[in-house]
Design an enzyme around this catalytic site. Structure first.
Site, PDB file in Angstrom:
ATOM      1  N   LYS A 203      -3.557  -2.867  -6.385  1.00  0.00           N
ATOM      2  CA  LYS A 203      -4.608  -2.177  -5.427  1.00  0.00           C
ATOM      3  C   LYS A 203      -5.004  -0.738  -5.562  1.00  0.00           C
ATOM      4  O   LYS A 203      -4.231   0.128  -5.856  1.00  0.00           O
ATOM      5  CB  LYS A 203      -4.487  -2.361  -3.928  1.00  0.00           C
ATOM      6  CG  LYS A 203      -5.302  -2.142  -3.208  1.00  0.00           C
ATOM      7  CD  LYS A 203      -5.008  -2.234  -1.694  1.00  0.00           C
ATOM      8  CE  LYS A 203      -5.075  -1.505  -0.330  1.00  0.00           C
ATOM      9  NZ  LYS A 203      -5.197  -1.794   0.804  1.00  0.00           N
TER      10      LYS A 203
HETATM   11  C1  R5P Z   1      -4.076   1.935   3.576  1.00  0.00           C
HETATM   12  O1  R5P Z   1      -2.747   2.483   3.201  1.00  0.00           O
HETATM   13  C2  R5P Z   1      -3.780   0.548   3.715  1.00  0.00           C
HETATM   14  O2  R5P Z   1      -3.032   0.085   2.928  1.00  0.00           O
HETATM   15  C3  R5P Z   1      -5.170  -0.078   3.936  1.00  0.00           C
HETATM   16  O3  R5P Z   1      -4.696  -1.592   3.740  1.00  0.00           O
HETATM   17  C4  R5P Z   1      -5.962   0.286   2.679  1.00  0.00           C
HETATM   18  O4  R5P Z   1      -6.329   1.535   2.642  1.00  0.00           O
HETATM   19  C5  R5P Z   1      -7.304  -0.595   2.734  1.00  0.00           C
HETATM   20  O5  R5P Z   1      -7.837  -0.537   3.935  1.00  0.00           O
HETATM   21  P1  R5P Z   1      -9.325   0.389   3.777  1.00  0.00           P
HETATM   22  O6  R5P Z   1     -10.363  -0.594   3.275  1.00  0.00           O
HETATM   23  O7  R5P Z   1      -9.483   0.746   5.417  1.00  0.00           O
HETATM   24  O8  R5P Z   1      -9.260   1.609   3.132  1.00  0.00           O
END
Ligand code: R5P
Length: 294
Positions: A203
């Protein structure tokens, strides 16, 4: 009786049809074992090869983030419209109904809060507990360039080793420190390291020249949404990422902080699975939002 059946000649073995050897639909994932692939195929839709993961694990270092104060009230109603859920084991056990059919990607690293050095994470969940909770993958933050870079990489490789024993994929999450630039050079380094060291899914964040990042990552790449943007901009980001090689999104704030989260989830699904243009998807979002308000 069995002998009688053999002699009767009535069985059909389709002798002219060779057994098919199916290839696996996700890039870089053909050589995993059946259970491992089966878990991946729950997260990624085998028809489109893509996923819309709903991320709401932010509390593990940020506490009750805006929109996540009451996950039972604001998030549980969204879950039927996501392909997979990314969350912590605490929220999974305390709030998510066990009857949910949604695949779970469970956060398995943690430690420091926003008040401390974030890269100083450790493994925060045993792989046995992930199996016990029927998870489809575990997620671990990797802080390339961070103060505790090696420690965080080591967290990931340990989880990869224990995951391989039970058929559990690891999602490597590339974390970006405040001082690090989110460009293709950095993202290319971080995502490639995660994949080389065993993450089955990576990711990252969208950035200019994302197609180079995606091309250089030999396993499926999903993008985080990041801070809340206007819906049109968030849909454009998702669209550009998919067009440039992402296998999906793992989106949190741009969904649960949206004025109409379910409409937004539907619109993101259109972009990710159907390749709908972001402008059309935005129209679709407005349509769905207005229907709800009508
Ligand atoms: C952050 O560290 C988390 O892993 C979130 O799952 C990730 O950032 C995704 O969330 P967002 O789309 O709010 O950035």
């Amino acid at each position: 009786m069995a002998e009688a059946e053999i002699q009767s000649g009535e069985k059909e073995y389709f002798l002219n049809i060779p057994q098919q050897n199916e290839t696996f639909f996700l890039k870089g994932c053909a050589n995993y074992d059946w259970g491992f692939k089966n878990r991946l195929a729950r997260i990624f839709n085998p028809r489109s090869g893509k996923t819309v993961m709903l991320a709401f694990d932010h509390g593990y270092f940020q506490g009750p983030t805006t929109g996540l104060e009451r996950i039972d009230v604001t998030i549980v109603p969204l879950t039927p419209f996501a392909d997979a859920l990314m969350l912590t084991r605490g929220i999974l056990r305390s709030v998510i109904p066990a009857a949910t059919g949604k695949p779970i990607v469970m956060r398995a690293s943690g430690g420091p809060s926003i008040l401390k050095e974030l890269s100083n994470e450790h493994i925060a969940c045993d792989i046995d507990d992930a199996v016990r909770m029927n998870c489809s993958a575990v997620a671990v933050q990797v802080f390339i360039g961070g103060e505790y870079e090696t420690q965080s990489v080591n967290n990931m490789t340990q989880l990869v080793d224990s995951g391989m024993k039970v058929g559990m994929p690891v999602l490597g999450v590339t974390a970006v420190g405040k001082e690090l630039v989110r460009d293709a050079k950095y993202m290319g380094l971080a995502t490639r390291m995660c994949a080389e060291l065993g993450a089955a899914i990576v990711k990252t964040y969208f950035c200019p020249d994302f197609e180079r990042v995606a091309a250089g990552c030999p396993v499926p790449l999903v993008i985080a949404g990041g801070k809340k943007l206007p819906e049109l901009d968030a849909l454009k980001m998702a669209y550009d990422a998919i067009q440039q090689g992402a296998s999906g999104v793992d989106m949190g704030r741009n969904i649960f902080q949206s004025e109409a989260p379910i409409a937004m989830l539907h619109a993101v699904q259109k972009v990710v699975h159907e390749g709908m243009n972001y402008k059309q998807a935005h129209e679709y979002y407005l349509d769905q939002k207005n229907k709800k308000n009508a």
